[in-house]
Design a protein around this motif. Structure first.
Motif, PDB file in Angstrom:
ATOM      1  N   SER A  74       3.026  17.337   6.602  1.00 17.91           N
ATOM      2  CA  SER A  74       2.366  16.805   7.790  1.00 17.91           C
ATOM      3  C   SER A  74       1.044  16.187   7.369  1.00 17.91           C
ATOM      4  CB  SER A  74       2.122  17.923   8.808  1.00 17.91           C
ATOM      5  OG  SER A  74       1.268  17.475   9.854  1.00 17.91           O
TER       6      SER A  74
ATOM      7  N   ASP B 212       7.691   9.499  11.007  1.00 16.75           N
ATOM      8  CA  ASP B 212       7.148  10.318  12.089  1.00 16.75           C
ATOM      9  C   ASP B 212       7.929  10.099  13.381  1.00 16.75           C
ATOM     10  OD1 ASP B 212       4.989  12.221  12.602  1.00 16.75           O
ATOM     11  OD2 ASP B 212       4.235  10.735  14.027  1.00 16.75           O
TER      12      ASP B 212
ATOM     13  N   ASP C  24       3.301  13.666  14.224  1.00 23.71           N
ATOM     14  CA  ASP C  24       1.857  13.605  13.993  1.00 23.71           C
ATOM     15  C   ASP C  24       1.185  12.542  14.854  1.00 23.71           C
ATOM     16  OD1 ASP C  24       1.203  15.553  11.894  1.00 23.71           O
ATOM     17  OD2 ASP C  24       2.590  14.401  10.661  1.00 23.71           O
TER      18      ASP C  24
END
Length: 267
Positions: A201, A223, A234
């Protein structure tokens, strides 16, 4: 080139649908003819990534963004596989045609630069979608992952195939030899894929690296697919769609201009 386009429009209408379909069909059948290399091999590679990470750090790794590490990792590997193969499909087709000297077979038919671009992209997108489907079935059977938002997941797979397909065609036109193509793959495509949140992440990155990662369109592809597959991300998937669509249009326009002028395609 302009006279050729005018003749094409006069004979076939605004769009040469038959020629476009034929080119797209050729690019699709080209990778289907060697499906063990183009579809089965990426599945094995994705499985090996998951297996190695599971053996190395999976059992002891805490949850990431509220989900098990392997579940978090799976969509990233899936998108990485999609974009690498979409890039390989268009770039290899163009480079092989140039090296073998049969690029004239693509340039001579009554196809406009846009139709050539779309024909190549169709093959790259088709390969990306098929690989995504194969990997998705495997993830559902092994990890029990099913898309949380099928439409968003599909949208990002298509965007990934289109963006990297256009980038692959650009690279294929620019490169005149296989070693040049290998350099582009090793020093541009691979870093874009690996340094884009595939295995982590971006929240864990220092602020400077976090901001730099957000400049990478591949980050939004990974993502966005992660959001579509497991419901966590994110960044906003809508922002990701806009960024990826814009990047695809930009690289598409550059590639269209190269086709229109015959850059590195004509003596």
């Amino acid at each position: 080139m302009q006279n050729s386009a005018e003749q094409t429009a006069h004979r076939f209408g605004a769009v040469n649908w038959m020629g476009l379909y034929t080119l797209a069909q050729r690019e699709t059948l080209r990778f289907l003819a060697v499906w063990t290399q183009t579809l089965l091999a990426p599945l094995v590679t994705a499985g090996l990534f998951l297996l190695i990470f599971n053996i190395a750090i999976g059992p002891s790794r805490p949850d990431v963004m509220g989900v098990p590490f392997l579940v978090f990792l799976a969509p990233g590997i899936m998108m990485m596989t999609v974009i690498q193969n979409a890039f390989a499909n268009t770039s290899s087709s163009m480079v092989i045609s140039k090296v073998q000297g049969n690029i004239v077979d693509t340039l001579m038919p009554p196809l406009s630069p846009l139709e050539i671009l779309l024909g190549y992209l169709a093959g790259g997108i088709a390969r990306g979608i098929l690989i995504a489907c194969v990997v998705a079935v495997a993830l559902a059977l092994v990890l029990g992952i099913v898309p949380q938002n099928f439409i968003i997941a599909t949208t990002f797979v298509v965007l990934g195939g289109a963006f990297m397909g256009a980038l692959g065609l650009f690279a294929g036109i620019f490169a005149n030899k296989f070693d040049q193509m290998a350099a582009i793959t090793n020093f541009i495509v691979t870093p874009l894929a690996f340094l884009s949140g595939t295995f982590y992440s971006v929240q864990a990155l220092p602020p400077v690296l976090n901001r730099l990662t957000h400049l990478n369109p591949v980050f939004y592809l990974i993502d966005g697919l992660r959001y579509g597959m497991i419901g966590v991300s994110d960044s906003s998937p809508w922002v990701g769609m806009a960024v990826c669509a814009f990047a695809t249009v930009v690289i598409g326009l550059i590639t269209w201009q190269m086709l229109r002028t015959g850059y590195r395609l004509k003596a």
